[in-house]
Design an enzyme around this catalytic site. Structure first.
Site, short mmCIF file in Angstrom:
data_model
loop_
_atom_site.label_atom_id
_atom_site.label_comp_id
_atom_site.label_asym_id
_atom_site.label_seq_id
_atom_site.Cartn_x
_atom_site.Cartn_y
_atom_site.Cartn_z
N SER A 91 -75.90 6.00 19.60
CA SER A 91 -77.13 6.61 19.10
C SER A 91 -77.69 7.49 20.21
O SER A 91 -77.37 7.29 21.38
CB SER A 91 -78.14 5.51 18.74
OG SER A 91 -79.44 6.04 18.56
N TYR A 133 -82.98 -3.05 20.74
CA TYR A 133 -82.07 -2.10 20.10
C TYR A 133 -81.53 -1.10 21.13
O TYR A 133 -80.32 -0.85 21.19
CB TYR A 133 -82.79 -1.35 18.98
CG TYR A 133 -81.99 -0.20 18.42
CD1 TYR A 133 -80.88 -0.42 17.62
CD2 TYR A 133 -82.32 1.12 18.72
CE1 TYR A 133 -80.13 0.63 17.12
CE2 TYR A 133 -81.58 2.19 18.23
CZ TYR A 133 -80.48 1.93 17.43
OH TYR A 133 -79.74 2.98 16.94
#
Length: 288
Positions: free
Chosen positions: A133, A146
């Site tokens: 990401s 995360y």
């Protein structure tokens, strides 16, 4: 385009599902894996071979890899796509939950990579594609665990790429920005849930989370995530599947692909802006 045997995790929904279908249409032999086999069955009619796999279970991982090897004789590409994003303040998120996120997003990925590498080394070619990401470059508000998992995937992949180059094995990172999938709603819902105080806080140690101290900020941030994910500012999943397809089919794939709007811009801003200014802008934006 030569036909490849591909093992793809997280194939039951979102980016994984779209990628499995795209690669199967290109003529590749695609084993689409996920925990719930029934969600994969509709893909069979479109050329994807369903495979039950829980990346947090070592026996399940071994069985899945062995199934592909026995059926095809080799694996050309492993696409580590399984993962999820749960947000919440560090003080609110129980450590057992943090460990689960790391187990899925990092250690499950590492476990499968270890299992396929002996086969790829013997054939002296292969490709490991890891879905990371832009959140592996900077941290958004209330997203500590995360982002820990995605920073770790970045470091893991960079180290792996250097290790495997002499063996003819490529390592590729896919770094999407905000993509229109169920991820946003799931992250927002979890953020609200974990921010709620436990019924009897006096009888629970602070290490178990759910303090209630971040409830107002969490609600505002969850609302921002929902607004963003329903807006026209984010990209559809096809831009990610196109990037993964390029990484699969290119003779010499890039080390990193950054699909989606504003991804490269945000990474550049994080690099150029003073840290405290970036922190301020991130917090201000996500609680507005």
């Amino acid at each position: 385009m030569s036909q490849k045997v591909i093992l793809l995790t997280g194939a039951s929904s979102g980016i994984g599902r779209e990628t499995a279908l795209r690669l199967a249409r290109q003529g590749h032999i695609v084993y689409g894996a996920a925990r719930r086999l029934q969600l994969l069955e509709p893909l069979r009619a479109q050329g994807v071979r369903p495979l039950q796999l829980d990346v947090t279970d070592a026996d399940s991982c071994r069985a899945a890899v062995q199934t592909v090897i026995q059926a095809e004789g080799h694996i050309d590409v492993l696409i580590n796509n399984a993962g999820y994003g749960h947000f919440g303040a560090v003080e609110d998120v129980p450590l057992d939950e943090a460990r689960r996120q790391l187990d899925v997003n990092l250690f499950g990925l590492a476990r499968l990579t270890q299992l396929v590498l002996p086969h790829m080394r013997r054939q002296h070619h292969g490709r490991i594609i890891n879905t990371s990401s832009i959140g592996g470059h900077f941290t958004s508000y209330l997203g500590a665990w995360y982002h820990v998992s995605k920073y770790a995937v970045e470091a893991f992949s960079d180290a792996l790429r250097m290790e495997l180059r002499p063996h003819g094995i490529d390592v590729v990172l896919i770094e999407p920005s905000s993509i229109r999938t169920p991820w946003g709603d799931i992250a927002a819902q979890h953020l609200e849930e974990v921010a709620q105080p436990l019924p009897s806080p006096s009888s629970v140690s602070s290490s178990e989370g759910h303090t209630g101290a971040y409830l107002s900020e969490s609600r505002r941030t969850a609302a921002f995530i929902r607004r963003l994910w329903s807006s026209s500012l984010i990209s559809g999943p096809r831009v990610v599947t196109a990037a993964i397809s390029s990484a699969v089919n290119a003779r010499r794939p890039r080390a990193r692909y950054v699909p989606g709007r504003f991804g490269r811009t945000l990474i550049l801003l994080h690099t150029l802006l003073p840290t405290r200014l970036f922190d301020y802008l991130m917090r201000r934006t996500m609680t507005s």
